[in-house]
Scaffold this motif. Structure first.
Motif, PDB file in Angstrom:
ATOM      1  N   ALA A 167       1.027  -1.305  -0.456  1.00 31.47           N
ATOM      2  CA  ALA A 167       0.047   0.230   0.044  1.00 31.47           C
ATOM      3  C   ALA A 167       0.501   1.317  -0.038  1.00 31.47           C
ATOM      4  O   ALA A 167       0.113   2.678  -0.599  1.00 31.47           O
ATOM      5  CB  ALA A 167      -1.173   0.252   1.254  1.00 31.47           C
ATOM      6  N   ALA A 168       2.024   1.105   0.236  1.00 33.40           N
ATOM      7  CA  ALA A 168       2.882   2.425   0.253  1.00 33.40           C
ATOM      8  C   ALA A 168       2.714   3.013  -1.201  1.00 33.40           C
ATOM      9  O   ALA A 168       3.574   4.136  -1.171  1.00 33.40           O
ATOM     10  CB  ALA A 168       4.084   2.238   1.865  1.00 33.40           C
ATOM     11  N   THR A 169       3.298   1.865  -1.736  1.00 32.95           N
ATOM     12  CA  THR A 169       3.991   2.289  -3.345  1.00 32.95           C
ATOM     13  C   THR A 169       2.677   2.254  -4.159  1.00 32.95           C
ATOM     14  O   THR A 169       2.834   3.708  -3.991  1.00 32.95           O
ATOM     15  CB  THR A 169       4.341   0.670  -3.675  1.00 32.95           C
ATOM     16  N   LEU A 170       1.636   2.089  -3.687  1.00 34.86           N
ATOM     17  CA  LEU A 170       0.578   2.471  -3.854  1.00 34.86           C
ATOM     18  C   LEU A 170       0.403   4.569  -3.588  1.00 34.86           C
ATOM     19  O   LEU A 170      -0.305   5.005  -4.180  1.00 34.86           O
ATOM     20  CB  LEU A 170      -1.117   1.894  -3.382  1.00 34.86           C
ATOM     21  N   ALA A 171       0.116   4.542  -2.097  1.00 33.27           N
ATOM     22  CA  ALA A 171       0.325   5.913  -1.372  1.00 33.27           C
ATOM     23  C   ALA A 171       1.160   6.579  -2.536  1.00 33.27           C
ATOM     24  O   ALA A 171       1.430   8.216  -2.982  1.00 33.27           O
ATOM     25  CB  ALA A 171       0.524   6.109   0.090  1.00 33.27           C
ATOM     26  N   ARG A 172       2.658   6.457  -2.950  1.00 33.63           N
ATOM     27  CA  ARG A 172       3.627   6.918  -3.821  1.00 33.63           C
ATOM     28  C   ARG A 172       3.216   6.979  -4.861  1.00 33.63           C
ATOM     29  O   ARG A 172       3.245   8.387  -4.805  1.00 33.63           O
ATOM     30  CB  ARG A 172       4.631   6.533  -3.570  1.00 33.63           C
ATOM     31  N   LEU A 173       2.984   6.278  -5.438  1.00 31.15           N
ATOM     32  CA  LEU A 173       2.127   6.479  -6.690  1.00 31.15           C
ATOM     33  C   LEU A 173       1.244   7.767  -6.976  1.00 31.15           C
ATOM     34  O   LEU A 173       1.141   8.075  -7.305  1.00 31.15           O
ATOM     35  CB  LEU A 173       2.088   5.197  -7.404  1.00 31.15           C
ATOM     36  N   ALA A 174       0.030   7.334  -5.787  1.00 27.56           N
ATOM     37  CA  ALA A 174      -0.847   8.440  -6.149  1.00 27.56           C
ATOM     38  C   ALA A 174      -0.857  10.050  -5.721  1.00 27.56           C
ATOM     39  O   ALA A 174      -1.167  10.482  -6.672  1.00 27.56           O
ATOM     40  CB  ALA A 174      -1.731   8.113  -5.585  1.00 27.56           C
ATOM     41  N   GLU A 175       0.763  10.188  -4.402  1.00 24.97           N
ATOM     42  CA  GLU A 175       0.123  11.533  -4.741  1.00 24.97           C
ATOM     43  C   GLU A 175       0.978  12.285  -6.266  1.00 24.97           C
ATOM     44  O   GLU A 175       1.164  13.090  -6.718  1.00 24.97           O
ATOM     45  CB  GLU A 175       2.049  11.322  -3.969  1.00 24.97           C
ATOM     46  N   ALA A 176       2.078  10.810  -6.352  1.00 22.95           N
ATOM     47  CA  ALA A 176       2.887  11.869  -8.272  1.00 22.95           C
ATOM     48  C   ALA A 176       1.201  11.486  -9.453  1.00 22.95           C
ATOM     49  O   ALA A 176       1.830  12.627 -10.125  1.00 22.95           O
ATOM     50  CB  ALA A 176       3.771  10.362  -8.717  1.00 22.95           C
ATOM     51  N   TRP A 177       1.111  10.856  -8.889  1.00 21.89           N
ATOM     52  CA  TRP A 177      -0.116  10.759 -10.015  1.00 21.89           C
ATOM     53  C   TRP A 177      -1.047  12.238 -10.183  1.00 21.89           C
ATOM     54  O   TRP A 177      -1.122  12.457 -11.166  1.00 21.89           O
ATOM     55  CB  TRP A 177      -1.464   9.725 -10.135  1.00 21.89           C
TER      56      TRP A 177
END
Length: 203
Positions: A167-177
């Motif tokens: 989920a941490a990767t999803l959070a980082r990607l969503a932030e970048a998105w």
């Protein structure tokens, strides 16, 4: 930014609250109980981040592919939370997250997860940009067909096993998105990425 992200596509689910670049993670190791664990796990992650639900500025969720029931539970929870809080929702494939985790192994990553019979859920991503970009689409593939003609490429997962989606990767990607100005998902329209009917429907 404060992002709450979650993934329930595999045997071990996770919830992360990412606040100012720091991740606060809660694991949900019992697949059968993930539906009832999401609320308490989210509360604990928020408390660890010294935040409340009203502080959440975006919600991210892994939309699959993976466990049919698990993905449905996670996506429903995320949609409800984003709609209730009126914050952006970012639905991302867990395959993208796995590719992002492997970006230091090369600029192109083939990602696979166990699919139906001998086939795999798979895709190929280019990871030489901030957000991994699809080179071959997410689908139910024959492994050799997915890799045909690609030459030297990093391979993550396979027909028998797949790494855990973080989920941490999803959070980082969503932030970048969102920082990149990309469109958020519509909470009313976002659907899990099943790729095939459920087991009862296949009978």
């Amino acid at each position: 930014m404060i992002v709450l992200a979650l993934d329930t596509s595999g045997d071990i689910g996770s919830v992360v609250v990412r606040r100012d670049g720091v991740d606060h993670e809660e694991l949900m190791p019992e697949r059968r109980r993930q539906g009832t664990s999401l609320g308490p796990a989210s509360g604990r992650a928020l408390a660890a981040a010294d935040a409340q639900a009203s502080d959440i500025q975006a919600v991210a969720v892994g939309i699959g592919p993976g466990s049919y029931t698990g993905v449905r539970v996670g996506v429903t929870f995320a949609k409800t939370l984003a709609f209730t809080l009126d914050v952006p929702l970012v639905g991302l494939s867990g395959l993208m997250a796995l590719a992002d985790d492997a970006r230091d192994q090369g600029p192109r990553v083939a990602v696979m997860a166990p699919g139906h019979r001998s086939r795999v859920y798979g895709a190929v991503y280019r990871t030489d940009s901030l957000i991994p970009e699809l080179e071959r689409p997410i689908d139910l593939w024959d492994r050799d067909a997915l890799l045909a003609g690609l030459g030297d490429i990093t391979v993550v997962g396979g027909p028998e096993s797949s790494p855990r989606v973080h989920a941490a990767t999803l959070a980082r990607l969503a932030e970048a998105w969102l920082d990149d100005g990309r469109s958020a998902s519509d909470p009313r329209a976002l659907e899990p990425l099943y790729l095939q009917p459920s087991a009862p429907e296949r009978k």
